[in-house]
Design a protein around this motif. Structure first.
Motif, PDB file in Angstrom:
ATOM      1  N   ILE A 113     -13.280  31.726   0.078  1.00  0.00           N
ATOM      2  CA  ILE A 113     -12.701  33.171  -0.556  1.00  0.00           C
ATOM      3  C   ILE A 113     -12.785  32.767  -1.906  1.00  0.00           C
ATOM      4  N   VAL A 114     -13.260  33.730  -2.816  1.00  0.00           N
ATOM      5  CA  VAL A 114     -13.126  33.582  -4.161  1.00  0.00           C
ATOM      6  C   VAL A 114     -12.076  34.779  -4.562  1.00  0.00           C
ATOM      7  N   ARG A 115     -10.995  34.470  -4.844  1.00  0.00           N
ATOM      8  CA  ARG A 115     -10.061  35.207  -5.568  1.00  0.00           C
ATOM      9  C   ARG A 115     -10.170  35.666  -6.797  1.00  0.00           C
ATOM     10  N   LEU A 116     -10.546  36.521  -7.460  1.00  0.00           N
ATOM     11  CA  LEU A 116     -10.761  37.177  -8.679  1.00  0.00           C
ATOM     12  C   LEU A 116      -9.171  37.695  -9.245  1.00  0.00           C
ATOM     13  N   CYS A 117      -8.781  37.296 -10.293  1.00  0.00           N
ATOM     14  CA  CYS A 117      -7.741  37.689 -10.957  1.00  0.00           C
ATOM     15  C   CYS A 117      -7.815  38.216 -12.025  1.00  0.00           C
ATOM     16  N   THR A 118      -6.934  39.540 -12.427  1.00  0.00           N
ATOM     17  CA  THR A 118      -7.051  40.496 -13.300  1.00  0.00           C
ATOM     18  C   THR A 118      -6.456  40.292 -14.582  1.00  0.00           C
ATOM     19  N   ILE A 119      -5.772  39.054 -14.768  1.00  0.00           N
ATOM     20  CA  ILE A 119      -4.621  38.855 -15.685  1.00  0.00           C
ATOM     21  C   ILE A 119      -5.148  39.187 -17.319  1.00  0.00           C
ATOM     22  N   GLU A 120      -6.422  39.076 -17.704  1.00  0.00           N
ATOM     23  CA  GLU A 120      -6.554  39.549 -18.830  1.00  0.00           C
ATOM     24  C   GLU A 120      -6.788  41.177 -19.157  1.00  0.00           C
ATOM     25  N   SER A 146     -19.954  39.104  -6.731  1.00  0.00           N
ATOM     26  CA  SER A 146     -20.580  39.711  -5.729  1.00  0.00           C
ATOM     27  C   SER A 146     -21.840  39.250  -5.000  1.00  0.00           C
ATOM     28  N   LYS A 147     -22.879  38.984  -6.112  1.00  0.00           N
ATOM     29  CA  LYS A 147     -24.230  38.558  -5.945  1.00  0.00           C
ATOM     30  C   LYS A 147     -24.311  37.046  -5.081  1.00  0.00           C
ATOM     31  N   ILE A 148     -23.120  36.321  -5.296  1.00  0.00           N
ATOM     32  CA  ILE A 148     -23.204  34.855  -4.825  1.00  0.00           C
ATOM     33  C   ILE A 148     -22.201  34.694  -3.633  1.00  0.00           C
ATOM     34  N   CYS A 149     -21.255  35.796  -3.362  1.00  0.00           N
ATOM     35  CA  CYS A 149     -20.263  35.516  -2.639  1.00  0.00           C
ATOM     36  C   CYS A 149     -19.859  36.630  -1.503  1.00  0.00           C
ATOM     37  N   SER A 150     -19.621  36.663  -0.479  1.00  0.00           N
ATOM     38  CA  SER A 150     -19.312  37.859   0.243  1.00  0.00           C
ATOM     39  C   SER A 150     -18.099  38.076   0.718  1.00  0.00           C
ATOM     40  N   ARG A 151     -17.186  37.263   0.356  1.00  0.00           N
ATOM     41  CA  ARG A 151     -15.605  37.152   0.567  1.00  0.00           C
ATOM     42  C   ARG A 151     -15.023  37.106  -0.677  1.00  0.00           C
ATOM     43  N   ILE A 152     -14.850  38.380  -1.370  1.00  0.00           N
ATOM     44  CA  ILE A 152     -13.990  38.338  -2.598  1.00  0.00           C
ATOM     45  C   ILE A 152     -12.859  39.045  -2.330  1.00  0.00           C
ATOM     46  N   TYR A 153     -11.520  38.210  -2.621  1.00  0.00           N
ATOM     47  CA  TYR A 153     -10.591  38.780  -2.790  1.00  0.00           C
ATOM     48  C   TYR A 153     -10.093  39.081  -4.397  1.00  0.00           C
ATOM     49  N   LEU A 187     -12.442  42.373  -0.057  1.00  0.00           N
ATOM     50  CA  LEU A 187     -12.047  42.336   1.028  1.00  0.00           C
ATOM     51  C   LEU A 187     -10.423  42.200   1.309  1.00  0.00           C
ATOM     52  N   GLY A 188      -9.915  41.664   0.214  1.00  0.00           N
ATOM     53  CA  GLY A 188      -8.411  41.379   0.266  1.00  0.00           C
ATOM     54  C   GLY A 188      -7.782  41.584  -1.077  1.00  0.00           C
ATOM     55  N   MET A 189      -6.334  41.997  -1.015  1.00  0.00           N
ATOM     56  CA  MET A 189      -5.959  42.231  -2.256  1.00  0.00           C
ATOM     57  C   MET A 189      -4.437  41.738  -2.369  1.00  0.00           C
TER      58      MET A 189
END
Length: 367
Positions: A113-120, A146-153, A187-189
């Motif tokens: 899972i890659v968890r993208l952070c919105t801190i900026e 999204s182009k390389i990972c199907s499980r983004i949180y 997929l997850g928040m």
């Protein structure tokens, strides 16, 4: 824990050490009946990362970004977990600050899972507002991942960490942002708020609305505002319309600037000039809500939430006048009393209130 000594992610000994720790953890705590178990394997919360020649060379070959070594490192742990047959386990890592940009020529494993952070990001404009450069940069990063990972949180932020108590008028974009992530196949928040003390700034309403949005991200925007009004009516009582007016007023004013999560208390609802009466007007709305309360619980809810504009009013007044004046001294004493009555422990992230603070001093120094 935030360690200033970064691990070398291309060092095979480090890989084997962490691999063993993760497998030992799963041997002790794996639940085969769980639908999903997540092992979080992420960077420290700082900007210290390995800059050895091996790491730099690997990053240069994969887009010139630090996420390359992180993904390569975590991939090896994820492979070991899969080889042991832990089919219901996913390894979670961040796309955060220096690892936020996606690498090239390498992709996360399927059990990652890659968890993208919105801190900026800014939180007065919606995240998909094309006029906001910070937010459009996040959109690009999300598209690239999204182009390389199907499980983004996503790890999202919902309060002001510099001053928990200050107004943070993001109610105009909560619906838009959750919808944006849903449409981009997140997929997850995780919606992070004030984790150290109660939120004096409409935290109850914010948690209620976010919970509904995560449960039903496809709700119409009209339903979002129906839920808001219903909560305000039940929580604040007959004076709820004044609270709604406060939300509308602060939301509109915040939209005139960016609204970041480490903003000074004076500017989260910005004054247009030195004579702008908005901060007094906001206090008046809460005073009307308090006067309209039909019982002690409603009155207490209003008085507790009024602490946010009171703190901002004092901060603005102190900065403008160089100190608490005769006009604001009673306001400062009242806020002092409410802080103690409602047992507020933290004005801001990581800093407890002083046991005995001087309410005539700059409110931003009370920690």
């Amino acid at each position: 824990m935030c360690c200033k000594l970064p691990l070398c992610l291309t060092n095979p000994e480090v890989v084997e050490l962490v691999k063993k720790e993760v497998l030992d953890l799963l041997a002790a705590k794996h639940d085969p009946s769980a639908s999903l178990q997540i092992v979080s394997l992420t960077q420290n919360d700082n900007y210290y990362y390995c800059e050895c020649e091996n790491c730099k060379a690997f990053e240069k070959a994969h887009g010139g970004v630090q996420s390359a070594t992180m993904i390569n490192f975590v991939n090896q742990i994820a492979d070991a977990v899969a080889e042991k047959g832990y089919d219901n386990v996913a390894i979670d890592t961040f796309a955060y600050q220096y690892t936020r940009k996606a690498p090239t020529g390498i992709a996360p494993r399927d059990n990652m899972i890659v968890r993208l952070c919105t801190i900026e990001c800014w939180f007065a404009p919606a995240l998909d507002d094309p006029s906001c450069e910070r937010n459009t940069a996040l959109m690009k990063d999300l598209d690239d991942w999204s182009k390389i990972c199907s499980r983004i949180y996503v790890w999202d932020y919902t309060t002001n960490y510099l001053y928990f108590i200050a107004p943070f008028p993001n109610f105009g974009v909560l619906w838009d942002n959750v919808r944006f992530f849903k449409e981009h196949h997140v997929l997850g928040m995780f919606e992070q708020g004030n984790q150290q003390s109660f939120s004096g700034e409409l935290g109850e309403l914010r948690a209620y609305l976010i919970a509904h949005l995560l449960w039903d991200p496809d709700m119409p925007k009209e339903r979002y505002y129906e839920l808001m009004d219903g909560f305000l009516r039940d929580y604040y009582g007959p004076g709820w319309t004044f609270v709604r007016a406060y939300i509308d007023r602060t939301t509109a004013r915040a939209a005139e600037r960016h609204l970041g999560i480490y903003d000074d208390a004076c500017v989260t609802v910005p004054a247009r000039d030195g004579n702008d009466p908005i901060h007094k007007e906001l206090l008046t709305l809460w005073d009307k809500a308090i006067a309209a309360a039909s019982n002690d619980a409603e009155r207490a809810h209003c008085e507790k939430s009024r602490m946010a504009p009171a703190f901002q009013y004092l901060s603005v007044s102190y900065d403008r006048n160089g100190g608490v004046t005769g006009e604001t001294e009673a306001q400062a004493a009242a806020l002092d009393a409410d802080i103690r009555r409602f047992d507020l422990t933290h004005l801001r992230e990581g800093s407890r209130l002083k046991p005995a603070f001087d309410h005539k001093a700059d409110p931003k120094t009370w920690c």
